[in-house]
Design an enzyme around this catalytic site. Structure first.
Site, mmCIF file in Angstrom:
data_model
loop_
_atom_site.group_PDB
_atom_site.id
_atom_site.type_symbol
_atom_site.label_atom_id
_atom_site.label_comp_id
_atom_site.label_asym_id
_atom_site.label_seq_id
_atom_site.Cartn_x
_atom_site.Cartn_y
_atom_site.Cartn_z
ATOM 1 C CG LEU A 1 90.451 69.493 55.450
ATOM 2 C CD1 LEU A 1 90.206 70.380 54.240
ATOM 3 C CD2 LEU A 1 90.690 70.356 56.697
ATOM 4 N N GLY B 1 85.784 63.886 59.618
ATOM 5 C CA GLY B 1 85.825 62.625 60.359
ATOM 6 C C GLY B 1 84.546 62.427 61.149
ATOM 7 C CB THR C 1 82.543 58.734 68.880
ATOM 8 O OG1 THR C 1 83.667 59.119 69.695
ATOM 9 C CG2 THR C 1 83.006 58.273 67.521
ATOM 10 C CG ASP D 1 87.047 63.764 68.068
ATOM 11 O OD1 ASP D 1 88.169 64.315 68.093
ATOM 12 O OD2 ASP D 1 86.189 63.912 68.959
ATOM 13 C CE1 TYR E 1 83.775 63.415 74.287
ATOM 14 C CE2 TYR E 1 84.419 62.454 72.188
ATOM 15 C CZ TYR E 1 84.229 63.561 72.994
ATOM 16 O OH TYR E 1 84.487 64.806 72.485
ATOM 17 C CE LYS F 1 88.443 65.484 71.562
ATOM 18 N NZ LYS F 1 87.331 64.553 71.356
ATOM 19 C CG HIS G 1 88.325 66.616 76.487
ATOM 20 N ND1 HIS G 1 87.720 65.381 76.472
ATOM 21 C CD2 HIS G 1 87.438 67.437 75.866
ATOM 22 C CE1 HIS G 1 86.557 65.463 75.883
ATOM 23 N NE2 HIS G 1 86.353 66.702 75.504
ATOM 24 C CG LEU H 1 76.121 68.830 61.809
ATOM 25 C CD1 LEU H 1 75.380 67.487 61.697
ATOM 26 C CD2 LEU H 1 76.255 69.473 60.422
ATOM 27 N NE ARG I 1 69.929 62.682 60.574
ATOM 28 C CZ ARG I 1 69.384 63.091 61.712
ATOM 29 N NH1 ARG I 1 69.943 62.777 62.865
ATOM 30 N NH2 ARG I 1 68.283 63.808 61.709
HETATM 31 P P1 NAP Z 1 77.323 67.774 65.881
HETATM 32 O O1 NAP Z 1 78.203 66.820 65.189
HETATM 33 O O2 NAP Z 1 77.247 69.179 65.436
HETATM 34 O O3 NAP Z 1 75.837 67.232 65.895
HETATM 35 C C1 NAP Z 1 75.534 65.891 66.162
HETATM 36 C C2 NAP Z 1 74.017 65.773 66.173
HETATM 37 O O4 NAP Z 1 73.512 66.061 64.855
HETATM 38 C C3 NAP Z 1 73.505 64.420 66.547
HETATM 39 O O5 NAP Z 1 72.349 64.609 67.346
HETATM 40 C C4 NAP Z 1 73.128 63.784 65.208
HETATM 41 O O6 NAP Z 1 72.035 62.893 65.366
HETATM 42 C C5 NAP Z 1 72.729 64.982 64.375
HETATM 43 N N1 NAP Z 1 73.071 64.822 62.948
HETATM 44 C C6 NAP Z 1 74.156 64.243 62.411
HETATM 45 N N2 NAP Z 1 74.132 64.297 61.077
HETATM 46 C C7 NAP Z 1 72.990 64.946 60.764
HETATM 47 C C8 NAP Z 1 72.394 65.304 59.530
HETATM 48 N N3 NAP Z 1 72.979 65.014 58.358
HETATM 49 N N4 NAP Z 1 71.207 65.966 59.562
HETATM 50 C C9 NAP Z 1 70.604 66.285 60.743
HETATM 51 N N5 NAP Z 1 71.120 65.953 61.951
HETATM 52 C C10 NAP Z 1 72.308 65.294 61.952
HETATM 53 O O7 NAP Z 1 77.650 67.820 67.456
HETATM 54 P P2 NAP Z 1 78.606 67.078 68.456
HETATM 55 O O8 NAP Z 1 78.415 65.613 68.441
HETATM 56 O O9 NAP Z 1 78.463 67.790 69.715
HETATM 57 O O10 NAP Z 1 80.070 67.398 67.881
HETATM 58 C C11 NAP Z 1 80.743 66.540 66.971
HETATM 59 C C12 NAP Z 1 81.884 65.813 67.628
HETATM 60 O O11 NAP Z 1 82.847 66.736 68.112
HETATM 61 C C13 NAP Z 1 81.502 65.021 68.882
HETATM 62 O O12 NAP Z 1 80.794 63.842 68.602
HETATM 63 C C14 NAP Z 1 82.850 64.826 69.507
HETATM 64 O O13 NAP Z 1 83.561 63.798 68.849
HETATM 65 C C15 NAP Z 1 83.473 66.203 69.273
HETATM 66 N N6 NAP Z 1 83.224 67.122 70.402
HETATM 67 C C16 NAP Z 1 84.306 67.530 71.125
HETATM 68 C C17 NAP Z 1 84.135 68.364 72.210
HETATM 69 C C18 NAP Z 1 85.332 68.808 72.975
HETATM 70 O O14 NAP Z 1 85.178 69.327 74.096
HETATM 71 N N7 NAP Z 1 86.514 68.634 72.428
HETATM 72 C C19 NAP Z 1 82.854 68.823 72.584
HETATM 73 C C20 NAP Z 1 81.766 68.406 71.812
HETATM 74 C C21 NAP Z 1 81.962 67.581 70.731
HETATM 75 P P3 NAP Z 1 72.131 61.337 64.895
HETATM 76 O O15 NAP Z 1 73.289 60.723 65.620
HETATM 77 O O16 NAP Z 1 70.808 60.812 65.340
HETATM 78 O O17 NAP Z 1 72.311 61.364 63.413
#
Ligand code: NAP
Length: 334
Positions: free
Chosen positions: A16, A18, A21, A46, A51, A80, A113, A215, A275
Site C-alpha cells: 500500500l 512505495g 520516481t 514505481d 521516466y 509502464k 501508461h 501529495l 522525507r
Molecule cells: P508527489 O509524490 O505527490 O509529490 C512529490 C513532490 O513532493 C516532490 O517535489 C517531493 O520533493 C515532495 N515531497 C516528497 N515528500 C515530501 C514531504 N514529506 N514533505 C514535503 N514535500 C515532499 O507527486 P508525483 O511525484 O507527481 O507522484 C508520485 C509518483 O507517482 C511519481 O513519482 C510517479 O512514480 C507516479 N506518477 C505517475 C503518473 C502516471 O501518469 N501514471 C503521473 C505522475 C506521477 P523532494 O523530492 O525534494 O522531496
C-alpha cells in the site's frame, strides 16, 4: 516500518506504499534515494519507460539482490508502457528493453501508461512530431495493446497487468473484453481529486487502486514548464495542517495515511532521505473516522494533471477537460 498490502486478482500482494520516481533522472540523486528507501523498508518502486531512469533503478536493484540484502520476491516493481509503443509490433520489444534496463526477469505490475496512443519516429521510441505536435495513432485500440501484454503475462515476464490514466468507462470496457483482467489502475488521487466514482468501479471489479501525486505533486511544473498545470497544494490545506498538529505528524504523513487507510496504494516521490523515511513512517497511527471524513470532504476539487498534450485525442479519458476549457500547450514532456 511494515507496510500493509492488498491482494491483487493474480494472488500477489500489492504494497500500500512505495517510492515514486518521476522526474528523477540524475544517477546520484536516484541511487541515494533508492538506497534510503530500500534500507528504510520500501519494497514497491514505481517507474516507467517515460521516466528514463529504469537503468539506474536496475543497477541499485541488482546491488541489493546480488548482495543478498533483499530477495527478488520481496520486491514489487511497477513499470509502464509508453504512449508511443501501443502498436502490437512494438509492445514486446519495449518490455524487453525495460526488463534489460531494470536487470530483471519479470516486472511485478505493468501498466499502459496513458490511454491515448501516439506514433513514434522510425527506428526508435521517440514521439513523432508534426508541426511541433504529437501525432495520434488512431489505428491501435486498447485491446490490440492488451492482447500483446496478455502474451507477456502468460510468458511470466509481466506478473500483473493494469492501466494508468484511464477513465472508469475505459477501464470497464477493457475489463469486460480482457482474458487477463486488469489488476490495478494508477491515477491522480489526493484530497482535492479523490476519484470516488473510479474507486467505486474498481471495488466492483476487484481492481486495486494506486494514487499518483498523493501529495499533490508540488514539483510537477518543472516537468513541463510550458504545460497547463492547475494550481493547488494539498500540503497547505488547513484541515491537513490541523490534523498534522493533532496527530504529531507532518502534512505529508496525514495525506499518505488518509489514502492508505482507504486501501489505496500511495507512491510519493522524494529524493530526500529524510522525507523518504518520513513518508513511510505512516503505518504506526490511524486517523479517526471523523478525521477521515474531514479529509474526504474538503470543498476544493481540482484535477492537477490535465494531459493537455492529448486533448482532442479520440481516446482522451477526461470528460471534464476539452479543447474549449484547456489552452493546448506546446509539446515538451521532458
Ligand atoms: P508527489 O509524490 O505527490 O509529490 C512529490 C513532490 O513532493 C516532490 O517535489 C517531493 O520533493 C515532495 N515531497 C516528497 N515528500 C515530501 C514531504 N514529506 N514533505 C514535503 N514535500 C515532499 O507527486 P508525483 O511525484 O507527481 O507522484 C508520485 C509518483 O507517482 C511519481 O513519482 C510517479 O512514480 C507516479 N506518477 C505517475 C503518473 C502516471 O501518469 N501514471 C503521473 C505522475 C506521477 P523532494 O523530492 O525534494 O522531496
Amino acid at each position: 516500518m511494515t507496510v500493509d498490502s492488498v491482494p491483487l486478482n493474480t494472488g500477489a500482494k500489492l504494497p500500500l506504499f512505495g517510492l515514486g520516481t518521476w522526474q528523477v533522472k540524475d544517477e546520484t540523486e536516484l541511487t541515494v534515494a533508492l538506497r534510503a528507501a530500500l534500507d528504510g523498508g520500501y519494497r514497491l518502486i514505481d517507474t516507467a519507460h517515460l521516466y528514463q531512469n529504469e537503468h539506474i533503478i536496475g543497477e541499485v536493484l541488482h546491488e541489493y539482490i546480488s548482495s543478498g540484502k533483499i530477495k527478488r520476491e520481496e520486491l514489487f516493481i511497477t513499470s509502464k508502457l509508453p504512449f508511443v509503443a501501443h502498436a502490437p509490433e512494438d509492445v514486446a520489444n519495449c518490455v524487453e528493453s525495460q526488463l534489460k534496463a531494470l536487470k530483471l526477469d519479470y516486472i511485478d505490475l505493468y501498466l499502459i501508461h496513458c490511454p491515448c496512443p501516439f506514433k513514434h519516429q522510425e527506428g526508435n521510441l521517440l514521439p513523432l512530431l508534426e508541426d511541433g505536435k504529437l501525432v495520434f495513432d488512431e489505428k491501435t485500440s486498447h485491446m490490440d495493446t492488451w492482447k500483446e501484454l496478455e502474451k507477456l503475462y502468460h510468458a511470466k515476464k509481466l506478473r500483473a497487468l493494469g492501466v494508468s490514466n484511464f477513465s472508469a468507462k475505459q477501464l470497464e470496457e477493457l475489463y469486460n473484453q480482457a482474458e487477463v483482467k486488469p489488476s490495478n489502475i494508477q491515477v491522480e488521487c489526493h484530497i482535492y481529486w479523490p476519484q470516488e466514482h473510479l474507486r467505486s468501479v474498481c471495488k466492483k471489479l476487484g481492481v486495486t487502486f494506486t494514487a499518483y501525486a498523493p501529495l499533490g505533486s508540488p514539483g510537477r511544473k518543472a516537468a513541463r514548464p510550458d504545460g497547463v498545470w492547475p494550481e493547488g497544494d494539498p500540503l497547505l490545506e488547513p484541515v491537513v495542517q490541523q490534523l498534522a498538529a493533532k496527530y504529531h505528524k507532518t502534512a505529508a504523513q496525514i495525506l499518505i495515511r488518509h489514502l492508505t487507510q482507504h486501501g489505496i496504494s500511495a507512491i510519493p516521490k522524494s529524493i530526500s532521505p529524510d522525507r523518504i523515511i518520513e513518508n513511510i513512517s505512516t503505518f504506526d497511527f490511524k486517523l479517526s473516522d471523523e478525521d477521515m471524513h474531514a479529509l474526504d470532504t474538503v470543498p476544493t476539487r481540482i484535477r492537477l494533471f490535465i494531459f493537455d498534450f492529448a486533448v482532442g485525442h479520440p481516446l482522451f479519458p477526461h470528460d471534464d477537460v476539452d479543447e474549449t476549457t484547456t489552452p493546448k500547450s506546446g509539446f515538451k514532456l521532458h
